[in-house]
Write a protein that holds these residues in place. Structure first.
Motif, short mmCIF file in Angstrom:
data_model
loop_
_atom_site.label_atom_id
_atom_site.label_comp_id
_atom_site.label_asym_id
_atom_site.label_seq_id
_atom_site.Cartn_x
_atom_site.Cartn_y
_atom_site.Cartn_z
N LEU A 43 0.81 -1.22 0.00
CA LEU A 43 0.00 0.00 0.00
C LEU A 43 0.85 1.27 0.00
CD1 LEU A 43 -2.82 -0.94 2.53
CD2 LEU A 43 -3.03 -0.67 0.06
N MET A 62 -5.44 -7.46 -0.77
CA MET A 62 -5.75 -6.14 -1.32
C MET A 62 -7.26 -5.95 -1.48
SD MET A 62 -2.91 -4.40 -1.67
CE MET A 62 -2.50 -5.19 -0.09
N CYS A 66 -9.65 -3.17 0.49
CA CYS A 66 -10.50 -2.24 -0.25
C CYS A 66 -11.99 -2.47 0.01
CB CYS A 66 -10.20 -2.36 -1.74
SG CYS A 66 -11.16 -1.23 -2.78
N LEU A 99 -3.81 -1.08 -5.78
CA LEU A 99 -4.71 -0.44 -4.82
C LEU A 99 -4.18 0.95 -4.46
CD1 LEU A 99 -7.21 -0.53 -3.12
CD2 LEU A 99 -5.96 -1.80 -1.36
N TYR A 100 -2.85 1.10 -4.44
CA TYR A 100 -2.25 2.42 -4.20
C TYR A 100 -2.79 3.41 -5.23
CZ TYR A 100 1.30 6.11 -3.82
OH TYR A 100 1.94 7.32 -3.66
N TYR A 129 -4.02 10.31 2.16
CA TYR A 129 -3.58 8.92 1.93
C TYR A 129 -2.76 8.40 3.10
CZ TYR A 129 -2.09 4.70 -0.41
OH TYR A 129 -1.88 3.38 -0.71
N LEU A 133 -3.41 5.05 5.34
CA LEU A 133 -2.40 4.04 5.67
C LEU A 133 -2.34 3.81 7.17
CD1 LEU A 133 0.64 4.91 3.34
CD2 LEU A 133 -1.10 3.15 3.03
#
Length: 273
Positions: A43, A62, A66, A99-100, A129, A133
């Motif tokens: 990520l 992932m 999400c 996904l990033y 972001y 994280l």
């Protein structure tokens, strides 16, 4: 069993847990920590590979982050705001981007509900972001859902074996092992170890369990100790027959109060390539 809540893995870490339980707990927690680290590394990588190029295991992680963590469980990724006809969403759903990349795009499109992050204001998309994280890292460290999802063995190289044949081998092997260990009055001896690995061009399945009565062998297999032998002792024969279908075989050994079954399956050249 952990995944289906048959076993409460947390109790394995109690002070009064047995040695075997503590060993299992240690292995499990080590795996969990490793997975969390791998998730966060993926990520955090702006150059992360597309989702469909990851291992099946990492793809599942992932998707879980999400769809389950950020969307269903927390609403941070606002499903009501997401434009499901958007080209970038389509790229993500087809596994063509990381996904990033998808989450950073979601930030730019105001699909992120920052109130559910912390309620604070953010001056840039980078701050948002980073907040995501931080939230995900804290969330998955104690997430029971991730516990269910954890891959505890890599069986990808068994893909050349049919489902029924896998069930035959694992089912019979585990049935025999369980039948043996439940006879032990000492719970510390009720241990079954299952390993899946490969050596050179062989895929190996090893099942090891405590057995204080050394069996008598005939034709490479232990002789059943049950009274009615007409209806018993077919489990290992069935495993051997199944292994031989793939050009392999089995080896049974008994030493140091343990019984070990090894299933050897040659890996087809098409899989090796």
């Amino acid at each position: 069993m952990i995944g289906n809540s048959v076993i409460d893995y947390a109790e394995f870490g109690d002070e009064d847990a047995g040695e075997a339980e503590q060993e299992v707990y240690g292995i499990f927690m080590e795996k969990r920590a490793s997975v969390c680290e791998d998730i966060m590394e993926q990520l955090s990588d702006s150059d992360a590979a597309s989702n469909d190029s990851l291992t099946d295991e990492m793809q599942d992680y992932m998707d879980y982050v999400c769809d389950t963590v950020l969307t269903e469980n927390t609403g941070i990724l606002d499903s009501g705001a997401v434009d499901y006809s958007d080209d970038t969403y389509t790229e993500w759903s087809q596994g063509n981007i990381s996904l990033y990349a998808y989450l950073n795009y979601a930030i730019s499109r105001n699909w992120i509900n920052t109130v559910n992050l912390s309620g604070s204001s953010y001056s840039s998309s980078a701050e948002i972001y980073q907040a995501i994280l931080d939230y995900v890292e804290e969330y998955i460290e104690s997430d029971s859902g991730l516990t269910v999802l954890l891959y505890m063995a890599d069986g990808t190289q068994l893909g050349f074996v049919g489902n029924v044949d896998l069930y035959t081998m694992f089912g019979n092997a585990l049935d025999n092992a369980v039948e043996s260990v439940v006879k032990q009055e000492d719970v510390q001896k009720r241990v079954i170890q299952v390993s899946v690995f490969h050596e050179k061009n062989l895929q190996m399945i090893r099942v090891r369990n405590y057995c204080d009565e050394k069996p008598v062998f005939s034709d490479g297999l232990p002789v059943s100790t049950k009274k009615d032998r007409r209806y018993h002792g077919y489990g290992l024969k069935s495993i051997r027959y199944t292994a031989e279908k793939y050009g392999g075989g089995i080896v049974c050994q008994a030493a140091d109060n343990y019984f070990v079954l090894q299933i050897l399956l040659p890996i087809p050249e098409s899989v090796r390539e």
